[in-house]
Design a protein around this motif. Structure first.
Motif, PDB file in Angstrom:
ATOM      1  N   GLY A 172      -4.076   5.126  46.399  1.00 31.93           N
ATOM      2  CA  GLY A 172      -4.264   5.452  44.989  1.00 31.93           C
ATOM      3  C   GLY A 172      -5.258   4.567  44.265  1.00 31.93           C
ATOM      4  N   ASP A 215     -12.326   5.323  54.139  1.00 28.52           N
ATOM      5  CA  ASP A 215     -10.909   5.116  53.828  1.00 28.52           C
ATOM      6  C   ASP A 215     -10.769   4.446  52.467  1.00 28.52           C
ATOM      7  N   GLY A 221      -4.820  -2.411  50.826  1.00 30.88           N
ATOM      8  CA  GLY A 221      -3.531  -2.888  50.339  1.00 30.88           C
ATOM      9  C   GLY A 221      -2.613  -1.816  49.780  1.00 30.88           C
TER      10      GLY A 221
END
Ligand code: DX5
Ligand code: ZN
Length: 220
Positions: free
Chosen positions: A144, A174, A141
Motif C-alpha cells: 500500500g 514491486d 516493508g
C-alpha cells in the motif's frame, strides 16, 4: 513480451489465507510471498511454515521475496516449503554468487532485488546469475505504499542490459503497482508486476488483475 502478474499475499486478509488464494487463482501468474525478519525491515511477516501450508492449496509458482538479513539460513526450509523462486536483496548479499549457486543446487530459481535507493550498477556484475531482477518501486516493508517514479530509469537500464546481452532475465517491479502506475513500469521495461493492495484490497481481486493486465497489455 510475456507479461506476468504476481499478487502479493502481504496485502491479503491473514485471517483467511486459503480463501484469498481462491480469489486470485484463475487470473494470477505467480504468487508473490514477502518474507520479513524484523531486522532487514522492521516488520515480521510470515515464514516457511505458512508457505508450506499454502503449497497444498494452489499450483501457482511461489515467488519468494526475502527481506531478511541472512537469506542463506532459510534456503533449505524454503525449498522444503515449496518455493519456486527466491529473490534476495543486493543490500544484504553484496556478492550473491554463492547464494545463487546454492539456490540452483536446491532446484530453485534465483532473483536479485534492488531497494529504491540502490543504484543499478550494484547488480550489474551479477545479472547473468539471475533469472529475475526485482526493481522495488516503493520502500520495502509494507503493502500500500506509493509508487516511486524515480526508479523508472533504473528499470530502463535493467531492460537495456538484459536485451543487449541477449538474456531472458525477467524484470519484476514491486511496490505501488496500480492501474495508474503499471503502464509506466511496462514502458520502462518491466515484464513481471507485483501487486499487493491493488489486488487483495479490491472487492473483486480477479477483476482487479484483469484490469491490470488490460493496462499492461495496452487495452486499458
Ligand atoms: C513490500 C513488498 C511488496 C508489497 C507490494 O515491501 O515487497 O511486495 O507487498 O504491495 P503493494 O503492491 O501494495 O505495494
Ligand atoms: Zn515483495
Amino acid at each position: 513480451m510475456r507479461y506476468q502478474i504476481a499478487p502479493s499475499l502481504l496485502a491479503a486478509d491473514f485471517t483467511r489465507l486459503g480463501e484469498e488464494l481462491t480469489r486470485i487463482a484463475d487470473e494470477a501468474d505467480l504468487l508473490h510471498l514477502d518474507l520479513m525478519d524484523g531486522h532487514f525491515v522492521p516488520t515480521i511477516s510470515f515464514g516457511p511454515p505458512v508457505i508450506a501450508a499454502l503449497r497444498s492449496r494452489t499450483a501457482l509458482p511461489f515467488d519468494c521475496h526475502l527481506m531478511v538479513t541472512n537469506p542463506a539460513d532459510h534456503l533449505d526450509t524454503l525449498r522444503d516449503a515449496g518455493a519456486d523462486l527466491v529473490s534476495v536483496h543486493i543490500e544484504t548479499v553484496p556478492d550473491p554468487t554463492t547464494f545463487a549457486a546454492s539456490a540452483r543446487a536446491a532446484g530453485l530459481r534465483f532473483g536479485l532485488v534492488l531497494a529504491p535507493g540502490t543504484p543499478w550498477y550494484a547488480v550489474e556484475p551479477f545479472v547473468e546469475l539471475s533469472d529475475l531482477l526485482v526493481v522495488m518501486s516503493a520502500e520495502p516493508g509494507a503493502p500500500g505504499r506509493s509508487f516511486v517514479p524515480e526508479v523508472l530509469p533504473k528499470i530502463e537500464l535493467a531492460r537495456k542490459w538484459v536485451d543487449s546481452h541477449g538474456l531472458a532475465t525477467d524484470i519484476e517491479v514491486d511496490g505501488g503497482i496500480t492501474e495508474a502506475t503499471a503502464g509506466a513500469a511496462r514502458d520502462a521495461g518491466a515484464n513481471v508486476f507485483v501487486a499487493g493492495a491493488s489486488v487483495f484490497r479490491s472487492s473483486d481481486p480477479q477483476a482487479a488483475i484483469r484490469r491490470l493486465r488490460d493496462v499492461i497489455e495496452g487495452r486499458g
